[in-house]
Design a protein around this motif. Sequence first.
Motif, PDB file in Angstrom:
ATOM      1  N   ASN A  55       0.806  -1.217   0.000  1.00  8.38           N
ATOM      2  CA  ASN A  55       0.000   0.000   0.000  1.00  8.38           C
ATOM      3  C   ASN A  55       0.846   1.277   0.000  1.00  8.38           C
ATOM      4  OD1 ASN A  55      -2.554  -1.295   0.021  1.00  8.38           O
ATOM      5  ND2 ASN A  55      -2.286  -1.754   2.188  1.00  8.38           N
ATOM      6  N   VAL A  56       2.136   1.138  -0.285  1.00  6.55           N
ATOM      7  CA  VAL A  56       3.005   2.318  -0.351  1.00  6.55           C
ATOM      8  C   VAL A  56       2.703   3.078  -1.647  1.00  6.55           C
ATOM      9  CG1 VAL A  56       5.390   3.112  -0.616  1.00  6.55           C
ATOM     10  CG2 VAL A  56       4.846   1.327   1.053  1.00  6.55           C
ATOM     11  N   THR A  57       2.305   4.324  -1.516  1.00  8.39           N
ATOM     12  CA  THR A  57       2.008   5.144  -2.706  1.00  8.39           C
ATOM     13  C   THR A  57       3.091   6.200  -2.958  1.00  8.39           C
ATOM     14  OG1 THR A  57       0.626   6.589  -1.347  1.00  8.39           O
ATOM     15  CG2 THR A  57      -0.483   4.812  -2.540  1.00  8.39           C
ATOM     16  N   ILE A  58       3.726   6.641  -1.881  1.00  8.80           N
ATOM     17  CA  ILE A  58       4.847   7.586  -2.002  1.00  8.80           C
ATOM     18  C   ILE A  58       6.019   7.015  -1.219  1.00  8.80           C
ATOM     19  CG2 ILE A  58       5.672   9.934  -1.613  1.00  8.80           C
ATOM     20  CD1 ILE A  58       2.781  10.873  -1.551  1.00  8.80           C
ATOM     21  N   GLY A  59       7.110   6.808  -1.918  1.00  5.99           N
ATOM     22  CA  GLY A  59       8.272   6.210  -1.262  1.00  5.99           C
ATOM     23  C   GLY A  59       9.555   6.615  -1.954  1.00  5.99           C
ATOM     24  N   THR A  60      10.545   5.746  -1.867  1.00  7.70           N
ATOM     25  CA  THR A  60      11.864   6.048  -2.420  1.00  7.70           C
ATOM     26  C   THR A  60      11.807   6.299  -3.922  1.00  7.70           C
ATOM     27  OG1 THR A  60      12.733   4.516  -0.742  1.00  7.70           O
ATOM     28  CG2 THR A  60      14.272   5.280  -2.407  1.00  7.70           C
ATOM     29  N   TYR A  61      10.970   5.561  -4.620  1.00  3.17           N
ATOM     30  CA  TYR A  61      10.823   5.745  -6.080  1.00  3.17           C
ATOM     31  C   TYR A  61      10.438   7.176  -6.408  1.00  3.17           C
ATOM     32  CZ  TYR A  61       9.192   4.912 -10.869  1.00  3.17           C
ATOM     33  OH  TYR A  61       9.010   4.967 -12.228  1.00  3.17           O
ATOM     34  N   GLN A  62       9.434   7.680  -5.711  1.00  4.93           N
ATOM     35  CA  GLN A  62       8.907   9.016  -6.011  1.00  4.93           C
ATOM     36  C   GLN A  62       9.902  10.125  -5.662  1.00  4.93           C
ATOM     37  OE1 GLN A  62       7.037   6.535  -4.652  1.00  4.93           O
ATOM     38  NE2 GLN A  62       5.705   6.246  -6.446  1.00  4.93           N
ATOM     39  N   ILE A  63      10.656   9.941  -4.565  1.00  2.16           N
ATOM     40  CA  ILE A  63      11.597  11.013  -4.216  1.00  2.16           C
ATOM     41  C   ILE A  63      12.836  10.986  -5.123  1.00  2.16           C
ATOM     42  CG2 ILE A  63      10.769  11.071  -1.826  1.00  2.16           C
ATOM     43  CD1 ILE A  63      13.535   9.945  -1.002  1.00  2.16           C
ATOM     44  N   LEU A  64      13.192   9.801  -5.616  1.00  2.00           N
ATOM     45  CA  LEU A  64      14.286   9.724  -6.583  1.00  2.00           C
ATOM     46  C   LEU A  64      13.880  10.340  -7.918  1.00  2.00           C
ATOM     47  CD1 LEU A  64      15.730   6.170  -5.892  1.00  2.00           C
ATOM     48  CD2 LEU A  64      17.060   8.275  -5.878  1.00  2.00           C
ATOM     49  N   GLU A  65      12.624  10.193  -8.240  1.00  2.00           N
ATOM     50  CA  GLU A  65      12.091  10.727  -9.489  1.00  2.00           C
ATOM     51  C   GLU A  65      11.773  12.224  -9.362  1.00  2.00           C
ATOM     52  OE1 GLU A  65       9.126   8.553 -12.663  1.00  2.00           O
ATOM     53  OE2 GLU A  65       8.321   9.155 -10.732  1.00  2.00           O
ATOM     54  N   ASN A  68       7.697  13.691  -5.882  1.00  2.00           N
ATOM     55  CA  ASN A  68       7.225  14.056  -4.545  1.00  2.00           C
ATOM     56  C   ASN A  68       8.402  14.495  -3.687  1.00  2.00           C
ATOM     57  OD1 ASN A  68       5.083  11.741  -5.391  1.00  2.00           O
ATOM     58  ND2 ASN A  68       4.129  13.193  -3.966  1.00  2.00           N
ATOM     59  N   LYS A  69       8.125  15.324  -2.695  1.00  2.00           N
ATOM     60  CA  LYS A  69       9.161  15.746  -1.757  1.00  2.00           C
ATOM     61  C   LYS A  69       9.410  14.646  -0.733  1.00  2.00           C
ATOM     62  CE  LYS A  69       8.154  20.679  -2.100  1.00  2.00           C
ATOM     63  NZ  LYS A  69       7.729  21.883  -1.367  1.00  2.00           N
ATOM     64  N   ALA A  70      10.607  14.651  -0.164  1.00  2.00           N
ATOM     65  CA  ALA A  70      10.960  13.632   0.825  1.00  2.00           C
ATOM     66  C   ALA A  70      10.020  13.654   2.023  1.00  2.00           C
ATOM     67  CB  ALA A  70      12.405  13.840   1.281  1.00  2.00           C
ATOM     68  N   GLU A  71       9.604  14.857   2.440  1.00  2.00           N
ATOM     69  CA  GLU A  71       8.702  14.976   3.586  1.00  2.00           C
ATOM     70  C   GLU A  71       7.402  14.200   3.369  1.00  2.00           C
ATOM     71  OE1 GLU A  71      10.235  17.406   1.995  1.00  2.00           O
ATOM     72  OE2 GLU A  71      10.563  19.194   3.240  1.00  2.00           O
ATOM     73  N   GLU A  72       6.952  14.137   2.137  1.00  2.07           N
ATOM     74  CA  GLU A  72       5.683  13.475   1.816  1.00  2.07           C
ATOM     75  C   GLU A  72       5.797  11.951   1.869  1.00  2.07           C
ATOM     76  OE1 GLU A  72       3.745  16.647  -1.316  1.00  2.07           O
ATOM     77  OE2 GLU A  72       5.326  15.306  -2.059  1.00  2.07           O
ATOM     78  N   ALA A  73       7.025  11.442   1.820  1.00  4.05           N
ATOM     79  CA  ALA A  73       7.224   9.988   1.791  1.00  4.05           C
ATOM     80  C   ALA A  73       7.453   9.388   3.174  1.00  4.05           C
ATOM     81  CB  ALA A  73       8.416   9.651   0.891  1.00  4.05           C
ATOM     82  N   ILE A  74       7.671  10.242   4.179  1.00  4.82           N
ATOM     83  CA  ILE A  74       8.033   9.756   5.514  1.00  4.82           C
ATOM     84  C   ILE A  74       6.817   9.159   6.226  1.00  4.82           C
ATOM     85  CG2 ILE A  74       8.850  10.448   7.805  1.00  4.82           C
ATOM     86  CD1 ILE A  74      10.527  12.620   6.374  1.00  4.82           C
ATOM     87  N   VAL A  75       7.000   7.951   6.773  1.00  5.66           N
ATOM     88  CA  VAL A  75       5.954   7.303   7.580  1.00  5.66           C
ATOM     89  C   VAL A  75       6.564   6.848   8.900  1.00  5.66           C
ATOM     90  CG1 VAL A  75       4.634   6.525   5.573  1.00  5.66           C
ATOM     91  CG2 VAL A  75       6.398   5.033   6.533  1.00  5.66           C
ATOM     92  N   THR A  76       5.728   6.669   9.897  1.00  8.27           N
ATOM     93  CA  THR A  76       6.210   6.164  11.182  1.00  8.27           C
ATOM     94  C   THR A  76       6.316   4.640  11.124  1.00  8.27           C
ATOM     95  OG1 THR A  76       3.949   6.112  12.024  1.00  8.27           O
ATOM     96  CG2 THR A  76       5.255   8.075  12.512  1.00  8.27           C
ATOM     97  N   MET A 107      20.265  12.515  -7.549  1.00 10.25           N
ATOM     98  CA  MET A 107      18.828  12.663  -7.323  1.00 10.25           C
ATOM     99  C   MET A 107      18.455  12.490  -5.844  1.00 10.25           C
ATOM    100  SD  MET A 107      17.802  13.409 -10.344  1.00 10.25           S
ATOM    101  CE  MET A 107      16.062  13.143 -10.630  1.00 10.25           C
ATOM    102  N   LEU A 108      19.036  11.500  -5.184  1.00  9.67           N
ATOM    103  CA  LEU A 108      18.728  11.280  -3.772  1.00  9.67           C
ATOM    104  C   LEU A 108      19.337  12.377  -2.906  1.00  9.67           C
ATOM    105  CD1 LEU A 108      17.391   9.512  -1.651  1.00  9.67           C
ATOM    106  CD2 LEU A 108      19.484   8.141  -1.550  1.00  9.67           C
ATOM    107  N   LYS A 109      20.549  12.774  -3.221  1.00 12.27           N
ATOM    108  CA  LYS A 109      21.228  13.834  -2.465  1.00 12.27           C
ATOM    109  C   LYS A 109      20.393  15.116  -2.461  1.00 12.27           C
ATOM    110  CE  LYS A 109      25.577  16.460  -2.383  1.00 12.27           C
ATOM    111  NZ  LYS A 109      26.073  16.085  -1.065  1.00 12.27           N
ATOM    112  N   VAL A 110      19.898  15.498  -3.631  1.00  9.42           N
ATOM    113  CA  VAL A 110      19.074  16.703  -3.758  1.00  9.42           C
ATOM    114  C   VAL A 110      17.768  16.539  -2.980  1.00  9.42           C
ATOM    115  CG1 VAL A 110      17.764  18.123  -5.382  1.00  9.42           C
ATOM    116  CG2 VAL A 110      20.067  17.363  -5.974  1.00  9.42           C
ATOM    117  N   ALA A 111      17.156  15.370  -3.061  1.00  6.25           N
ATOM    118  CA  ALA A 111      15.870  15.122  -2.402  1.00  6.25           C
ATOM    119  C   ALA A 111      15.965  15.214  -0.881  1.00  6.25           C
ATOM    120  CB  ALA A 111      15.332  13.752  -2.802  1.00  6.25           C
ATOM    121  N   LEU A 112      17.136  14.859  -0.326  1.00  7.98           N
ATOM    122  CA  LEU A 112      17.285  14.822   1.131  1.00  7.98           C
ATOM    123  C   LEU A 112      17.642  16.174   1.751  1.00  7.98           C
ATOM    124  CD1 LEU A 112      19.156  11.421   1.660  1.00  7.98           C
ATOM    125  CD2 LEU A 112      16.714  11.898   1.817  1.00  7.98           C
ATOM    126  N   GLU A 113      17.984  17.144   0.921  1.00  8.96           N
ATOM    127  CA  GLU A 113      18.406  18.445   1.451  1.00  8.96           C
ATOM    128  C   GLU A 113      17.352  19.065   2.356  1.00  8.96           C
ATOM    129  OE1 GLU A 113      21.261  20.166   1.392  1.00  8.96           O
ATOM    130  OE2 GLU A 113      22.185  18.436   0.426  1.00  8.96           O
TER     131      GLU A 113
END
Length: 326
Positions: A55-65, A68-76, A107-113
């Motif tokens: 059921n993951v809709t926003i994750g590593t794929y989306q932030i690499l692409e 989506n922003k990294a904040e949107e992919a974070i889950v507890t 791509m990941l480096k930029v996403a994590l800033e």
Amino acid sequence: MARIIGIANQKGGVGKTTSAINIAASLAVLEYRTLLIDADPQANSSSGLGIDVENVTIGTYQILEHSNKAEEAIVTSTAPNVDVIPAHIDLVAIELELVDKENREYMLKVALESIKDKYDYILIDCAPSLGLLTLNALTAADSVIIPIQCEYFALEGLGKLLNTIKSVQKIHNLNLDIEGLLLTMFDSRLRLSNQVVEEVQKHFNDMVFETIIQRNVKLSEAPSYGESIINYDATSKGANNYLRLAEEIIKKNRISLEGVQKVYKYCLATNQFINPLNELLDYDLRERGVTAVTKVFEINNLHVRISELSGIDLIIVNYEPLADMQ
């Protein structure tokens, strides 16, 4: 600012994901804000911390692409104080998606800033390959932990991984460091396990973590319950191993007096003292993460203020004779 640590080995079955989950949980138990990024299409780090990967809709794929922003992919997760950016099987296609993009290694480096300031440690569970996914992780990381199973074949690909790290250091990430080699699945009853430990420690010396992860049934059981070993059985040998490892990582990343003395001697020899902090920020170091004066030490009758750099060692920011301070 977070220290970003990749956990990488192109060989599968060496305890990479188990280590990623349990180092994250152990750092969190020691009251460090921790984020675990699952950069493996198998998504075992995600499921191992109780996340329904289907059921993951926003994750590593989306932030690499960068859709989506990294904040949107974070889950507890099920581990207290541990957040996760989960993976999905779709991540297997990301290398094809990125191959024609400019600066695809960054791509990941930029996403994590945008989220680096929210955590103390960010761990990246890399895919068991040396492809573009792993390259992105190493480019974004400050350092890398290399798990090594205490078996003969586990040593075979180590040279290739070290060469990849050297290439990344030369081309993409000058400040990438090897956090340490982590010996896993150690069985003291087996002569081969003891021989592998001796060989690795003999050839790599201080690069090897003192903590060795021993074979433990509880470690194998915990992921099937979607929990870290700390949650599943905090009294087990595996929990003890990973807590000791987390303490070792924290200790290695603390600013030590010896480190300050080393940098102080270098600055003294090259006359590269910078005073005050705002001059340092104008000193072509802004992009390297200089943020604030963090510690004060007394060295050889000097009052030395230092600033911690992201991914670098230390720079002396200011110095004054102690007599002038009193």
